[in-house]
Motif scaffolding. Structure first.
Motif, PDB file in Angstrom:
ATOM      1  N   GLN A 223     -76.250  -3.378 -22.290  1.00 41.08           N
ATOM      2  CA  GLN A 223     -76.060  -3.505 -20.849  1.00 41.08           C
ATOM      3  C   GLN A 223     -74.687  -4.092 -20.502  1.00 41.08           C
ATOM      4  N   SER A 224     -74.136  -4.923 -21.398  1.00 43.21           N
ATOM      5  CA  SER A 224     -72.817  -5.488 -21.103  1.00 43.21           C
ATOM      6  C   SER A 224     -71.726  -4.431 -21.192  1.00 43.21           C
ATOM      7  N   ILE A 225     -71.844  -3.510 -22.146  1.00 44.65           N
ATOM      8  CA  ILE A 225     -70.823  -2.469 -22.216  1.00 44.65           C
ATOM      9  C   ILE A 225     -71.061  -1.395 -21.153  1.00 44.65           C
ATOM     10  N   GLU A 226     -72.326  -1.267 -20.717  1.00 47.90           N
ATOM     11  CA  GLU A 226     -72.589  -0.368 -19.586  1.00 47.90           C
ATOM     12  C   GLU A 226     -71.925  -0.925 -18.329  1.00 47.90           C
ATOM     13  N   ASN A 227     -71.964  -2.242 -18.175  1.00 42.97           N
ATOM     14  CA  ASN A 227     -71.297  -2.868 -17.031  1.00 42.97           C
ATOM     15  C   ASN A 227     -69.788  -2.702 -17.085  1.00 42.97           C
ATOM     16  N   MET A 228     -69.246  -2.476 -18.280  1.00 46.79           N
ATOM     17  CA  MET A 228     -67.817  -2.196 -18.425  1.00 46.79           C
ATOM     18  C   MET A 228     -67.478  -0.765 -18.019  1.00 46.79           C
ATOM     19  N   GLY A 229     -68.512   0.075 -17.921  1.00 47.26           N
ATOM     20  CA  GLY A 229     -68.292   1.472 -17.555  1.00 47.26           C
ATOM     21  C   GLY A 229     -68.639   2.468 -18.637  1.00 47.26           C
ATOM     22  N   VAL A 230     -69.148   1.998 -19.791  1.00 50.63           N
ATOM     23  CA  VAL A 230     -69.572   2.911 -20.853  1.00 50.63           C
ATOM     24  C   VAL A 230     -70.841   3.627 -20.405  1.00 50.63           C
ATOM     25  N   ILE A 231     -70.887   4.930 -20.604  1.00 59.25           N
ATOM     26  CA  ILE A 231     -72.053   5.725 -20.216  1.00 59.25           C
ATOM     27  C   ILE A 231     -73.001   5.814 -21.406  1.00 59.25           C
ATOM     28  N   LEU A 232     -74.179   5.211 -21.263  1.00 61.77           N
ATOM     29  CA  LEU A 232     -75.132   5.114 -22.364  1.00 61.77           C
ATOM     30  C   LEU A 232     -76.062   6.324 -22.411  1.00 61.77           C
ATOM     31  N   LEU A 233     -76.354   6.737 -23.627  1.00 66.47           N
ATOM     32  CA  LEU A 233     -77.244   7.871 -23.871  1.00 66.47           C
ATOM     33  C   LEU A 233     -78.299   7.454 -24.887  1.00 66.47           C
ATOM     34  N   GLY A 234     -79.351   8.263 -24.990  1.00 67.66           N
ATOM     35  CA  GLY A 234     -80.350   8.030 -26.019  1.00 67.66           C
ATOM     36  C   GLY A 234     -79.852   8.533 -27.372  1.00 67.66           C
ATOM     37  N   TYR A 235     -80.775   8.695 -28.280  1.00 68.46           N
ATOM     38  CA  TYR A 235     -80.462   9.119 -29.651  1.00 68.46           C
ATOM     39  C   TYR A 235     -80.113  10.611 -29.684  1.00 68.46           C
ATOM     40  N   LEU A 236     -79.027  10.964 -30.360  1.00 69.04           N
ATOM     41  CA  LEU A 236     -78.626  12.368 -30.468  1.00 69.04           C
ATOM     42  C   LEU A 236     -79.632  13.125 -31.328  1.00 69.04           C
ATOM     43  N   PHE A 246     -80.084  14.670 -26.113  1.00 69.34           N
ATOM     44  CA  PHE A 246     -80.379  13.291 -26.483  1.00 69.34           C
ATOM     45  C   PHE A 246     -81.826  12.957 -26.117  1.00 69.34           C
ATOM     46  N   GLU A 247     -82.444  12.133 -26.938  1.00 71.43           N
ATOM     47  CA  GLU A 247     -83.815  11.715 -26.670  1.00 71.43           C
ATOM     48  C   GLU A 247     -83.849  10.733 -25.493  1.00 71.43           C
ATOM     49  N   ASN A 248     -84.996  10.663 -24.859  1.00 74.15           N
ATOM     50  CA  ASN A 248     -85.167   9.782 -23.698  1.00 74.15           C
ATOM     51  C   ASN A 248     -85.667   8.406 -24.160  1.00 74.15           C
ATOM     52  N   ASN A 249     -84.837   7.698 -24.949  1.00 75.79           N
ATOM     53  CA  ASN A 249     -85.283   6.412 -25.499  1.00 75.79           C
ATOM     54  C   ASN A 249     -84.249   5.302 -25.305  1.00 75.79           C
ATOM     55  N   LEU A 250     -83.339   5.482 -24.355  1.00 76.29           N
ATOM     56  CA  LEU A 250     -82.335   4.452 -24.093  1.00 76.29           C
ATOM     57  C   LEU A 250     -82.983   3.122 -23.700  1.00 76.29           C
ATOM     58  N   ALA A 251     -83.997   3.163 -22.813  1.00 71.13           N
ATOM     59  CA  ALA A 251     -84.659   1.928 -22.380  1.00 71.13           C
ATOM     60  C   ALA A 251     -85.289   1.200 -23.563  1.00 71.13           C
ATOM     61  N   ASP A 252     -85.833   1.959 -24.513  1.00 71.39           N
ATOM     62  CA  ASP A 252     -86.421   1.344 -25.711  1.00 71.39           C
ATOM     63  C   ASP A 252     -85.355   0.624 -26.527  1.00 71.39           C
ATOM     64  N   HIS A 253     -84.192   1.239 -26.637  1.00 71.88           N
ATOM     65  CA  HIS A 253     -83.113   0.646 -27.428  1.00 71.88           C
ATOM     66  C   HIS A 253     -82.600  -0.641 -26.784  1.00 71.88           C
ATOM     67  N   ILE A 254     -82.451  -0.623 -25.457  1.00 75.27           N
ATOM     68  CA  ILE A 254     -82.015  -1.836 -24.752  1.00 75.27           C
ATOM     69  C   ILE A 254     -83.076  -2.926 -24.885  1.00 75.27           C
ATOM     70  N   GLY A 255     -84.326  -2.540 -24.709  1.00 74.90           N
ATOM     71  CA  GLY A 255     -85.414  -3.505 -24.812  1.00 74.90           C
ATOM     72  C   GLY A 255     -85.528  -4.113 -26.204  1.00 74.90           C
ATOM     73  N   PHE A 256     -85.249  -3.335 -27.229  1.00 68.68           N
ATOM     74  CA  PHE A 256     -85.306  -3.847 -28.602  1.00 68.68           C
ATOM     75  C   PHE A 256     -84.283  -4.961 -28.798  1.00 68.68           C
ATOM     76  N   GLY A 257     -83.063  -4.730 -28.316  1.00 70.73           N
ATOM     77  CA  GLY A 257     -82.025  -5.751 -28.433  1.00 70.73           C
ATOM     78  C   GLY A 257     -82.374  -7.002 -27.646  1.00 70.73           C
ATOM     79  N   LEU A 300     -78.621  10.467 -19.307  1.00 70.99           N
ATOM     80  CA  LEU A 300     -78.423  11.904 -19.484  1.00 70.99           C
ATOM     81  C   LEU A 300     -79.193  12.391 -20.699  1.00 70.99           C
ATOM     82  N   SER A 301     -79.876  13.499 -20.550  1.00 70.53           N
ATOM     83  CA  SER A 301     -80.579  14.079 -21.699  1.00 70.53           C
ATOM     84  C   SER A 301     -79.772  15.209 -22.322  1.00 70.53           C
ATOM     85  N   HIS A 302     -78.797  15.733 -21.566  1.00 72.05           N
ATOM     86  CA  HIS A 302     -77.929  16.795 -22.075  1.00 72.05           C
ATOM     87  C   HIS A 302     -76.477  16.464 -21.734  1.00 72.05           C
TER      88      HIS A 302
END
Length: 392
Positions: A223-236, A246-257, A300-302
């Motif tokens: 989330q900190s690098i997203e706030n910098m402007g990085v566009i986050l995606l799920g798993y390729l 990309f898989e729809n698992n970005l929220a899972d990855h953020i939650g894990f951290g 984004l999923s695609h």
């Protein structure tokens, strides 16, 4: 050494700093005064320090010497080591060998990287140096472990458009309640966990995200690098020419951290209560604030590489081992060494520098001294046992 002393540490980007404070980078026989810098040092500074260490300790390091094969004599207790030294082939003989090439010596790249269109420049993270190295346009980074997120920060600081394909990686705050996280982890004996007690997921888990960049380092999170402007995606998951899925698992990855950080801080708070330590309150660390997963942003999923003007891809997909040059039955079915604390079933053959060689600390420079002591004791025992047998 196949290249120069410490050459792997020069294969980092220009702004790279070690994530561990200097006091955890001590080698056998050193103390903190051995370092001119007491904070977080760069890869080049650590390389220079290794050169100094070899010089001060009169270590006869043979540089520019690649080992091409290791064999064991069937008739006598000798190893034959074939090397290429400055273009000349040589064969060395030795009664004992320590293989210290590490367990992560080769860049790891997925096979499907070949599906990327040829006009897209591709780099492994070990090849990235600075934003100016890349062609103009947007950048896609595959992999959100330490290298991936730190390179994303580096590129955003240069105002590049960055997309980051994520995975589940733990993270920790850089500082908590007035102390560096490494201080707390040392006090809690976090790094002392024996390999024999580790679960499979722990043995394969990537190092938690943190950064040594800045005066005291800093916390880094998705989330900190997203706030910098990085566009986050799920798993390729799929590549079809310019079209990536990309898989729809970005929220899972953020939650894990977030969950891992909370767990570590909870353990520290319990330790403070149990010991009666006097410490300050938790820092106001924006990068460590958990994301609002109740209403996550749609990722984004695609991705159309051409449409998004993505001209380069950085594969932050880690490293793997290569022991194919060892012609001795000491590797398991996965090509990894069979050993206990670096000592193999083959008399006179040892390993150093393996992840989880004895414990979690083995994965850090911090663990070198303890691992080296145990291997050295085995070397000396072998030497004296054989000498005694010959004398009798």
């Amino acid at each position: 050494e196949r290249d120069q002393i410490g050459s792997s540490w020069t294969k980092r980007w220009d702004s790279f700093k070690l994530n561990s404070p200097t006091y955890t980078n001590l080698l056998p026989g050193e103390n903190i005064d051995s370092y001119s810098s007491k904070g977080f040092i760069s890869g080049k500074e650590f390389t220079d320090h290794l050169h100094d260490y070899a010089r001060v300790n009169h270590l006869p390091v043979q540089q520019n010497t690649s080992v091409t094969s290791v064999n064991k004599s069937p008739l006598e207790p000798l190893f034959f080591v074939e090397v290429n030294h400055n273009g000349h082939k040589e064969t060395w003989k030795s009664k004992q060998i320590v293989i210290a090439s590490g367990g992560e010596s080769q860049p790891k790249l997925p096979a499907f990287q070949n599906l990327i269109p040829k006009n897209i420049r591709q780099f492994h993270s070990s090849e990235y140096r600075n934003p100016a190295q890349l062609p103009s346009g947007s950048v896609l980074i595959i992999g959100s472990a330490t290298s991936g997120v730190q390179i994303a920060e580096d590129l955003r600081a240069a105002h590049r458009t960055v997309y980051l394909s994520t995975s589940a990686v733990a993270r920790v705050p850089r500082r908590y309640r007035g102390r560096d996280i490494m201080d707390w982890m040392t006090d809690l004996h976090f790094f002392e966990k024996p390999t024999s007690q580790a679960e499979d997921f722990e043995l394969n888990m990537k190092a938690p995200l943190m950064s040594g960049v800045g005066e005291s380092g800093h916390t880094i999170s998705l989330q900190s690098i997203e706030n910098m402007g990085v566009i986050l995606l799920g798993y390729l998951s799929h590549i079809d020419q310019n079209h990536l899925t990309f898989e729809n698992n970005l929220a899972d990855h953020i939650g894990f951290g977030d969950s891992f950080s909370a767990q570590v801080k909870g353990g520290i708070d319990q330790f403070i209560t149990a010991t009666g330590m006097t410490v300050g309150p938790p820092e106001n660390d924006i990068a460590d604030l958990p994301a609002n997963l109740l209403d996550p942003k749609e990722s984004l999923s695609h991705l159309d590489l051409e449409e998004k003007n993505i001209t380069s891809i950085i594969w932050s997909t880690g490293f793997t081992q290569d022991f194919s040059w060892i012609n001795i039955p000491v590797l398991n079915e996965k090509g990894k060494p069979n050993h206990k604390n670096g000592i193999t079933p083959v008399d006179g053959l040892y390993f150093m520098g393996l992840p989880w060689q004895r414990n979690l600390k083995s994965s850090l420079i911090y663990g070198t001294a303890g691992d080296a002591e145990e291997v050295t004791q085995a070397i000396m025992k072998f030497h004296f046992d054989k000498s005694e047998a010959i004398r009798i």
